[in-house]
Design a protein around this motif. Structure first.
Motif, PDB file in Angstrom:
ATOM      1  N   ASP A  16       0.803  -1.215   0.000  1.00  0.00           N
ATOM      2  CA  ASP A  16       0.000   0.000   0.000  1.00  0.00           C
ATOM      3  C   ASP A  16       0.840   1.272   0.000  1.00  0.00           C
ATOM      4  O   ASP A  16       0.343   2.361   0.298  1.00  0.00           O
ATOM      5  CB  ASP A  16      -1.016   0.021   1.153  1.00  0.00           C
ATOM      6  N   VAL A  17       2.120   1.117  -0.316  1.00  0.00           N
ATOM      7  CA  VAL A  17       2.994   2.242  -0.626  1.00  0.00           C
ATOM      8  C   VAL A  17       3.439   2.098  -2.075  1.00  0.00           C
ATOM      9  O   VAL A  17       3.311   3.021  -2.873  1.00  0.00           O
ATOM     10  CB  VAL A  17       4.201   2.312   0.322  1.00  0.00           C
ATOM     11  N   LEU A  57      13.052   9.767   7.214  1.00  0.00           N
ATOM     12  CA  LEU A  57      11.606   9.853   7.007  1.00  0.00           C
ATOM     13  C   LEU A  57      11.100   8.452   6.700  1.00  0.00           C
ATOM     14  O   LEU A  57      11.576   7.805   5.762  1.00  0.00           O
ATOM     15  CB  LEU A  57      11.270  10.797   5.853  1.00  0.00           C
ATOM     16  N   PHE A  58      10.146   7.993   7.486  1.00  0.00           N
ATOM     17  CA  PHE A  58       9.587   6.648   7.343  1.00  0.00           C
ATOM     18  C   PHE A  58       8.155   6.760   6.832  1.00  0.00           C
ATOM     19  O   PHE A  58       7.330   7.481   7.400  1.00  0.00           O
ATOM     20  CB  PHE A  58       9.622   5.932   8.698  1.00  0.00           C
ATOM     21  N   ILE A  59       7.857   6.057   5.735  1.00  0.00           N
ATOM     22  CA  ILE A  59       6.531   6.107   5.112  1.00  0.00           C
ATOM     23  C   ILE A  59       5.869   4.743   5.245  1.00  0.00           C
ATOM     24  O   ILE A  59       6.418   3.724   4.800  1.00  0.00           O
ATOM     25  CB  ILE A  59       6.621   6.487   3.617  1.00  0.00           C
ATOM     26  N   ASP A  60       4.691   4.714   5.862  1.00  0.00           N
ATOM     27  CA  ASP A  60       3.986   3.458   6.101  1.00  0.00           C
ATOM     28  C   ASP A  60       2.492   3.755   6.154  1.00  0.00           C
ATOM     29  O   ASP A  60       2.086   4.829   6.594  1.00  0.00           O
ATOM     30  CB  ASP A  60       4.453   2.831   7.413  1.00  0.00           C
ATOM     31  N   ASP A  61       1.666   2.797   5.736  1.00  0.00           N
ATOM     32  CA  ASP A  61       0.212   3.009   5.746  1.00  0.00           C
ATOM     33  C   ASP A  61      -0.433   2.593   7.068  1.00  0.00           C
ATOM     34  O   ASP A  61      -1.625   2.845   7.274  1.00  0.00           O
ATOM     35  CB  ASP A  61      -0.441   2.235   4.595  1.00  0.00           C
ATOM     36  N   THR A  62       0.314   1.973   7.967  1.00  0.00           N
ATOM     37  CA  THR A  62      -0.246   1.466   9.227  1.00  0.00           C
ATOM     38  C   THR A  62       0.144   2.366  10.381  1.00  0.00           C
ATOM     39  O   THR A  62       1.339   2.568  10.645  1.00  0.00           O
ATOM     40  CB  THR A  62       0.255   0.029   9.489  1.00  0.00           C
ATOM     41  N   ASN A  96      -2.078   7.520   3.278  1.00  0.00           N
ATOM     42  CA  ASN A  96      -3.416   6.968   3.082  1.00  0.00           C
ATOM     43  C   ASN A  96      -3.506   6.452   1.650  1.00  0.00           C
ATOM     44  O   ASN A  96      -3.578   7.247   0.705  1.00  0.00           O
ATOM     45  CB  ASN A  96      -4.474   8.043   3.317  1.00  0.00           C
ATOM     46  N   PRO A  97      -3.486   5.123   1.452  1.00  0.00           N
ATOM     47  CA  PRO A  97      -3.442   4.594   0.083  1.00  0.00           C
ATOM     48  C   PRO A  97      -4.678   4.899  -0.743  1.00  0.00           C
ATOM     49  O   PRO A  97      -4.644   4.788  -1.973  1.00  0.00           O
ATOM     50  CB  PRO A  97      -3.283   3.084   0.306  1.00  0.00           C
TER      51      PRO A  97
END
Length: 203
Positions: A11-12, A163-168, A186-187
């Motif tokens: 989802d990224v 910078l950390f990118i995650d959908d959870t 937000n996917p």
């Protein structure tokens, strides 16, 4: 390279159908909710602490009406398409060589094998990153603090430069507690290719 970008995978970059996969699993397993035992077992598999053979055998023993194909479909149907514009995005970042690029994903052996078979540009994607961490290979799993500390220590990183990118949200909150900058993507409404517009304050 002063700054490090740490990306989740599902989802990224690759789209997931979490809700649809859960509904399908509950339907074929004839359950109203997943038990704590199943959730814990799945987590162990995602950490690489249980082999794929043991994982499949566990489900066949506990759900004797199902065969291996049923189990595999239920497990893998969460995985959807990988839009190529996201590959272009990360390839351009890698080519510019301005940032340290790391992938950090809770991904198990069955899922990564499915992706390798169906995403023709998987190796090109993987090669864009300086480090490519999958939970089942490093036997650590988000949101445990140990996985973030592992990445920081192994790569000699200052949390404030990451910078950390995650959908959870749980994964984001755990990273933020260590001083890592975050983006809870937000996917449904956001896309990783818009990173520099949405998180411009980091850059």
């Amino acid at each position: 390279m002063n700054k490090t970008l740490i990306f989740d995978f599902g989802d990224v970059f690759i789209n997931l159908d979490k809700e649809g996969a859960m509904n399908h699993a509950l339907d074929i397993f004839k359950l109203k909710t997943l038990s704590e035992e199943l959730i814990a077992f799945n987590s162990l598999y995602e950490q690489g602490l249980i082999s794929t053979e043991e994982f499949i055998e566990f489900y066949l023993e506990n759900f004797p009406d199902l065969d291996e194909d049923d189990v595999l479909y239920a497990w893998n149907c969460i995985l959807k398409d990988f839009p190529e514009h996201r590959l272009d995005f990360i390839k351009n970042l890698a080519k510019e060589n301005t940032y340290n690029l790391i992938l950090l994903s809770n991904t198990n052996e069955l899922h990564i094998d499915w992706i390798k078979e169906r995403v023709s540009f998987y190796e090109d994607f993987k090669n864009c990153f300086h480090k490519f961490y999958l939970s089942h290979e490093i036997q650590l799993r988000k949101p445990d603090a140990s996985i973030y500390n592992f990445v920081l220590k192994e790569n000699k990183l200052n949390p404030g430069d990451c910078l950390f990118i995650d959908d959870t949200i749980e994964n984001i909150e755990a990273a933020a507690k260590l001083g890592i900058h975050t983006w809870n993507i937000n996917p449904k409404t956001e896309d990783i290719s818009n990173l520099f517009t949405i998180k411009k304050e980091f850059f």
